[in-house]
Motif scaffolding. Structure first.
Motif, PDB file in Angstrom:
ATOM      1  N   UNK A 195       1.073  -0.817  -0.042  1.00  0.00           N
ATOM      2  CA  UNK A 195       0.091   0.199  -0.061  1.00  0.00           C
ATOM      3  C   UNK A 195       1.221   0.911  -0.091  1.00  0.00           C
ATOM      4  N   UNK A 196       2.055   1.334   1.140  1.00  0.00           N
ATOM      5  CA  UNK A 196       2.793   2.618   1.022  1.00  0.00           C
ATOM      6  C   UNK A 196       3.830   2.881   0.006  1.00  0.00           C
ATOM      7  N   UNK A 197       4.096   1.009  -1.380  1.00  0.00           N
ATOM      8  CA  UNK A 197       4.772   1.305  -1.893  1.00  0.00           C
ATOM      9  C   UNK A 197       3.731   2.124  -3.440  1.00  0.00           C
ATOM     10  N   UNK A 198       2.279   1.733  -3.281  1.00  0.00           N
ATOM     11  CA  UNK A 198       1.490   2.351  -4.721  1.00  0.00           C
ATOM     12  C   UNK A 198       1.396   3.717  -4.438  1.00  0.00           C
ATOM     13  N   UNK A 199       1.349   4.388  -3.164  1.00  0.00           N
ATOM     14  CA  UNK A 199       0.767   6.084  -2.851  1.00  0.00           C
ATOM     15  C   UNK A 199       2.389   6.606  -3.374  1.00  0.00           C
ATOM     16  N   UNK A 231       7.000   4.397 -15.737  1.00  0.00           N
ATOM     17  CA  UNK A 231       5.933   4.664 -14.588  1.00  0.00           C
ATOM     18  C   UNK A 231       4.691   4.271 -14.346  1.00  0.00           C
ATOM     19  N   UNK A 232       3.692   5.212 -15.324  1.00  0.00           N
ATOM     20  CA  UNK A 232       2.406   4.436 -15.574  1.00  0.00           C
ATOM     21  C   UNK A 232       2.174   2.506 -15.717  1.00  0.00           C
ATOM     22  N   UNK A 233       3.119   2.013 -16.097  1.00  0.00           N
ATOM     23  CA  UNK A 233       3.301   0.173 -16.254  1.00  0.00           C
ATOM     24  C   UNK A 233       3.530  -0.224 -14.588  1.00  0.00           C
ATOM     25  N   UNK A 234       4.741   0.421 -14.005  1.00  0.00           N
ATOM     26  CA  UNK A 234       5.104   0.639 -12.909  1.00  0.00           C
ATOM     27  C   UNK A 234       3.275   0.315 -11.711  1.00  0.00           C
ATOM     28  N   UNK A 235       3.073   1.697 -12.046  1.00  0.00           N
ATOM     29  CA  UNK A 235       2.055   1.693 -10.533  1.00  0.00           C
ATOM     30  C   UNK A 235       0.762   1.323 -11.704  1.00  0.00           C
ATOM     31  N   UNK A 236      -0.079   0.110 -12.447  1.00  0.00           N
ATOM     32  CA  UNK A 236      -0.509  -0.449 -12.541  1.00  0.00           C
ATOM     33  C   UNK A 236      -0.519  -1.792 -11.833  1.00  0.00           C
ATOM     34  N   UNK A 237       1.047  -2.026 -12.468  1.00  0.00           N
ATOM     35  CA  UNK A 237       1.733  -3.342 -11.722  1.00  0.00           C
ATOM     36  C   UNK A 237       1.859  -3.200 -10.075  1.00  0.00           C
ATOM     37  N   UNK A 238       2.023  -2.104  -9.531  1.00  0.00           N
ATOM     38  CA  UNK A 238       2.321  -2.075  -7.881  1.00  0.00           C
ATOM     39  C   UNK A 238       0.443  -2.087  -7.340  1.00  0.00           C
ATOM     40  N   UNK A 239      -0.095  -1.448  -8.173  1.00  0.00           N
ATOM     41  CA  UNK A 239      -1.834  -1.631  -7.424  1.00  0.00           C
ATOM     42  C   UNK A 239      -2.354  -3.147  -7.430  1.00  0.00           C
ATOM     43  N   UNK A 278      -0.685  -5.415  -7.311  1.00  0.00           N
ATOM     44  CA  UNK A 278       0.271  -6.301  -6.015  1.00  0.00           C
ATOM     45  C   UNK A 278      -0.830  -5.688  -4.789  1.00  0.00           C
ATOM     46  N   UNK A 279      -0.711  -4.640  -4.186  1.00  0.00           N
ATOM     47  CA  UNK A 279      -1.978  -4.470  -3.368  1.00  0.00           C
ATOM     48  C   UNK A 279      -2.900  -4.489  -3.319  1.00  0.00           C
ATOM     49  N   UNK A 296      -6.001   3.687  -9.520  1.00  0.00           N
ATOM     50  CA  UNK A 296      -5.270   4.013 -10.411  1.00  0.00           C
ATOM     51  C   UNK A 296      -4.915   4.490 -11.558  1.00  0.00           C
ATOM     52  N   UNK A 297      -6.111   4.546 -11.841  1.00  0.00           N
ATOM     53  CA  UNK A 297      -6.772   4.282 -13.609  1.00  0.00           C
ATOM     54  C   UNK A 297      -6.646   6.419 -13.108  1.00  0.00           C
ATOM     55  N   UNK A 298      -7.075   6.444 -12.436  1.00  0.00           N
ATOM     56  CA  UNK A 298      -7.560   8.298 -12.546  1.00  0.00           C
ATOM     57  C   UNK A 298      -5.702   8.862 -12.072  1.00  0.00           C
TER      58      UNK A 298
END
Length: 397
Positions: free
Chosen positions: A81-85, A114-122, A124-125, A140-142
């Motif tokens: 969750x922290x990684x996602x934030x 960075x957007x790909x990483x955000x989707x992957x981390x989201x 996982x979260x 994350x989509x927003x």
């Protein structure tokens, strides 16, 4: 080879800033990627990342570096969750960078990464917080939509430096999210934006294949099988022949669509991509074997449900009804067939409880769909079929 697998934090910050100032988008994307080897460098996990970065480089690069390294730190501690934030903060800083660059698009690779990483981390979260029920991915989509809006607002129609060239990459990321959280209605404006884009033929082939795969799947769920066939066929035919896994994935949706349109796959093709579950369907559908369809559906239920095609495959029963009724027509050898004859055929094929009204309903649906040319004479309880081409080929409908 990694861009920064060794070295201390100060060296990393200086290197990132030098790459940023010289507008090396691809290298910068790797330096701020969670999939690059530098994330294994323990020297970058300082106890006070923010204070070390602050003041040592310009904004919004400082925010990107801080958020990226804090995200790496959180991932190392399995605090998803922290990684996602932190990754969300990184993407927000990328949005500010894109907005500040009026006549250039060299930072698009950074946005992609960075957007790909955000989707992957989201993702996982989400897995670690099942009570979220898709809310993390939706948020994350927003963030991705904020990038999309910046790209879409760049109105230079023929400039090679336009940010609109980055739209399809973002749309594909968003489509993956919306399919995962089952919010397909949100895909429509994205599809419209790409289809009306003057750059739609300039996007990379890989991105176009991904896009057509998802649009084809959406068309399939919307029961628009002609469009689904067109898009999924493009994706399959243009997918690299060595990408067996991807070709199998595309075929998982293309095969039932083709079957609904009357095109039956060969055993050789299904064998090649380990999709023989469909071969079991082909023979029972061809023979109008309704009992056989139920058996195949039960036997491969987990596969069909996991792929999300159970309800689509179930629609193949309508083709089986058509093929069964054609057999009745050929046996009776007349263009006026008793409803009772069709009812008896259904009962022989395992639908023992079917009554005359239900049989008429099935026939009416087949006539409405153009699979039978004729009409029902309710007064005489007969189906009057055309003397010519009473059962048109499925591929012509």
């Amino acid at each position: 080879m990694s861009t920064f697998a060794t070295g201390n934090l100060n060296q990393y910050i200086q290197f990132v800033e030098r790459v940023y100032r010289t507008a090396q988008g691809n290298i910068l994307a790797r330096l701020l990627s969670l999939r690059d080897e530098h994330v294994l460098n323990r020297n970058l996990r300082s106890s006070d990342i923010a204070s070390l970065v602050d003041g040592n480089c310009i904004a919004p690069l400082d925010e990107m570096i801080t958020a990226h390294l804090l995200c790496v730190k959180a991932l190392n501690m399995k605090d998803y969750m922290e990684a996602y934030e932190q990754q969300s903060a990184c993407v927000a800083a990328v949005v500010r960078l894109l907005q500040s660059q009026k006549e250039e698009n060299w930072s698009l690779p950074l946005m992609y990464s960075t957007c790909l990483d955000l989707r992957l981390v989201a993702q996982k979260a989400e897995e670690c917080n099942p009570q979220s029920n898709g809310k993390i991915l939706e948020k994350a989509a927003e963030s991705l939509l904020a990038c999309f809006r910046v790209c879409a607002a760049d109105n230079r129609s023929s400039d090679a430096d336009t940010k609109r060239l980055g739209m399809l990459n973002l749309v594909n990321q968003l489509l993956k999210i919306y399919f995962r959280i089952n919010k397909l209605h949100l895909c429509k404006p994205l599809i419209r934006a790409i289809d009306s884009s003057p750059f739609k033929d300039e996007f990379s082939l890989a991105q176009q294949i991904t896009y057509r795969y998802f649009v084809g799947r959406k068309a399939m769920f919307d029961s628009d099988y002609q469009v689904a066939n067109q898009y999924l066929s493009y994706a399959f035919e243009n997918c690299h022949r060595k990408s067996t896994k991807n070709k199998k994935l595309i075929l998982t949706y293309l095969v039932p669509v083709k079957m609904l349109l009357g095109y039956m796959p060969t055993k050789q093709l299904l064998q090649k991509y380990d999709l023989l579950q469909f071969w079991d369907l082909v023979s029972v559908v061809k023979n109008g074997d309704l009992r056989g369809i139920d058996k195949v559906m039960e036997e491969h239920e987990s596969f069909f449900i996991r792929a999300g095609i159970y309800l689509i495959v179930e629609k193949l029963k309508i083709i089986a009804y058509r093929n069964l009724f054609k057999k009745v027509y050929l046996v009776e050898n007349t263009h006026q067939i008793d409803i009772a004859s069709f009812q008896a055929a259904l009962q022989i094929m395992g639908q023992e409880d079917v009554d005359s009204e239900e049989t008429q309903c099935i026939v009416a649906n087949l006539i409405y769909d153009g699979k039978i040319k004729g009409y029902i004479s309710y007064q005489h309880k007969k189906v009057v079929v055309s003397k010519q081409n009473a059962f048109p080929p499925l591929t012509s409908i």
